[in-house]
Design a protein around this motif. Sequence first.
Motif, short mmCIF file in Angstrom:
data_model
loop_
_atom_site.label_atom_id
_atom_site.label_comp_id
_atom_site.label_asym_id
_atom_site.label_seq_id
_atom_site.Cartn_x
_atom_site.Cartn_y
_atom_site.Cartn_z
N ALA A 97 11.47 10.70 -15.72
CA ALA A 97 12.17 10.77 -14.44
C ALA A 97 11.21 10.65 -13.27
CB ALA A 97 12.96 12.08 -14.35
N ALA A 98 10.04 11.30 -13.39
CA ALA A 98 9.03 11.22 -12.33
C ALA A 98 8.53 9.78 -12.18
CB ALA A 98 7.88 12.16 -12.62
N TYR A 99 8.31 9.12 -13.30
CA TYR A 99 7.86 7.73 -13.26
C TYR A 99 8.94 6.82 -12.68
CZ TYR A 99 3.77 8.68 -16.25
OH TYR A 99 2.58 9.12 -16.76
N LEU A 100 10.18 7.08 -13.02
CA LEU A 100 11.28 6.25 -12.53
C LEU A 100 11.42 6.35 -11.02
CD1 LEU A 100 13.47 4.38 -13.71
CD2 LEU A 100 15.01 6.35 -13.73
N ALA A 101 11.09 7.51 -10.47
CA ALA A 101 11.24 7.74 -9.03
C ALA A 101 10.02 7.33 -8.22
CB ALA A 101 11.55 9.22 -8.77
N MET A 102 8.98 6.85 -8.88
CA MET A 102 7.76 6.44 -8.17
C MET A 102 8.05 5.30 -7.20
SD MET A 102 4.66 6.30 -10.97
CE MET A 102 3.54 5.57 -9.77
N ASP A 103 7.32 5.29 -6.09
CA ASP A 103 7.37 4.16 -5.17
C ASP A 103 6.72 2.95 -5.83
OD1 ASP A 103 8.61 5.59 -3.17
OD2 ASP A 103 6.72 6.25 -2.29
N ARG A 104 7.43 1.84 -5.82
CA ARG A 104 6.89 0.60 -6.41
C ARG A 104 7.17 -0.54 -5.43
NH1 ARG A 104 9.73 1.40 -12.28
NH2 ARG A 104 8.78 3.39 -12.81
N ALA A 105 6.29 -0.70 -4.48
CA ALA A 105 6.47 -1.74 -3.48
C ALA A 105 6.25 -3.11 -4.10
CB ALA A 105 5.49 -1.53 -2.33
N ALA A 106 7.01 -4.06 -3.63
CA ALA A 106 6.83 -5.43 -4.11
C ALA A 106 5.44 -5.91 -3.73
CB ALA A 106 7.89 -6.34 -3.50
N PRO A 107 4.70 -6.54 -4.66
CA PRO A 107 3.34 -6.98 -4.35
C PRO A 107 3.34 -8.04 -3.25
CG PRO A 107 4.09 -7.91 -6.44
CD PRO A 107 5.10 -6.88 -6.03
N ASP A 108 2.34 -7.97 -2.38
CA ASP A 108 2.20 -8.93 -1.30
C ASP A 108 1.71 -10.26 -1.89
OD1 ASP A 108 1.66 -10.39 0.93
OD2 ASP A 108 0.22 -8.99 1.79
N PRO A 109 2.50 -11.33 -1.79
CA PRO A 109 2.07 -12.61 -2.37
C PRO A 109 0.80 -13.15 -1.73
CG PRO A 109 4.00 -12.90 -0.97
CD PRO A 109 3.80 -11.43 -1.13
N GLU A 110 0.51 -12.69 -0.51
CA GLU A 110 -0.69 -13.15 0.18
C GLU A 110 -1.89 -12.23 -0.09
OE1 GLU A 110 -0.65 -16.00 1.70
OE2 GLU A 110 1.50 -16.22 1.31
N GLY A 111 -1.64 -11.11 -0.74
CA GLY A 111 -2.71 -10.15 -0.98
C GLY A 111 -3.57 -10.52 -2.17
N SER A 112 -4.75 -9.93 -2.24
CA SER A 112 -5.67 -10.18 -3.34
C SER A 112 -5.34 -9.28 -4.52
CB SER A 112 -7.11 -9.91 -2.88
OG SER A 112 -7.29 -8.51 -2.63
N TRP A 113 -5.90 -9.61 -5.68
CA TRP A 113 -5.66 -8.77 -6.85
C TRP A 113 -6.27 -7.39 -6.64
CZ3 TRP A 113 -9.59 -6.42 -9.43
CH2 TRP A 113 -10.86 -6.97 -9.36
N ARG A 114 -7.36 -7.30 -5.90
CA ARG A 114 -7.97 -6.00 -5.63
C ARG A 114 -7.01 -5.11 -4.84
NH1 ARG A 114 -13.99 -6.01 -6.14
NH2 ARG A 114 -13.90 -4.05 -4.99
#
Length: 259
Positions: A97-114
Amino acid sequence: MATDRSGAGDPVRTLELLWREPGQGAPSGRRGPRQGLTVDAVVDAAVALADEAASEGRSGLAALTMRALAQRLGVTPMTLYTYVPGKAELLDLMLDAAYLAMDRAAPDPEGSWRERVARVAGDNRALYLRHPWTAELSVTRPPLGPGVIGKYEYELAALEGIGLTDVEMDAALTHLLGFVHAQALAAADTAAHNARQSDQEWWELSAPLLERAMDPERYPLAGRVGGAVGGYSPETVWDFGLRCVLDGIARLLERADRA
């Protein structure tokens, strides 16, 4: 001292509960005396109980007993067992449940892998700060519920397509999360000590003796480096450690490019 572990309960019953329908009550039509009690309500109350104990500098997992949880919910312990078989299964439900509620922002397509990987580290750090008891729980066999699998999918996406093999992606993620977990344990330990005595109070009591005991000729490095640091800085340690993890992955990618 026994360690609370994920995956220690009945695997079949645990999986059934992890993939339950929203709002599911007691199985086989059984109901507790409090109308409206559901598995979700039991898990939410357990998480709240563990969080409160951690906020007071106590072990959230030690404070979480089936009896204490039943009292919070206003039911008898025997009624509680009709919703979850025991604490082992309950811990898996709480973690998922804690994992399910974690914030998971969509990755920035312009951002680096770092930047993507650093975000994964930050998300996990925030989880440990919000639910310190998750750092106490040994997750050698994680519960394969929607929260765990969704978290894994999100985190792997930060490493997808950067030049690692599938095995290396998993290993890199494991290494990253191990660093975050170590930092979370240190933070929890510091919080527990500060609940009893602040760092400032400790230094005020200890400084006079240390000043007399720290012979600069005997401990030249400890005195010089310790003086430069000026006390423990969690942010400095976090930034340096995360940079080392990211640089290690970058070095691995460089070797792969030359091969």
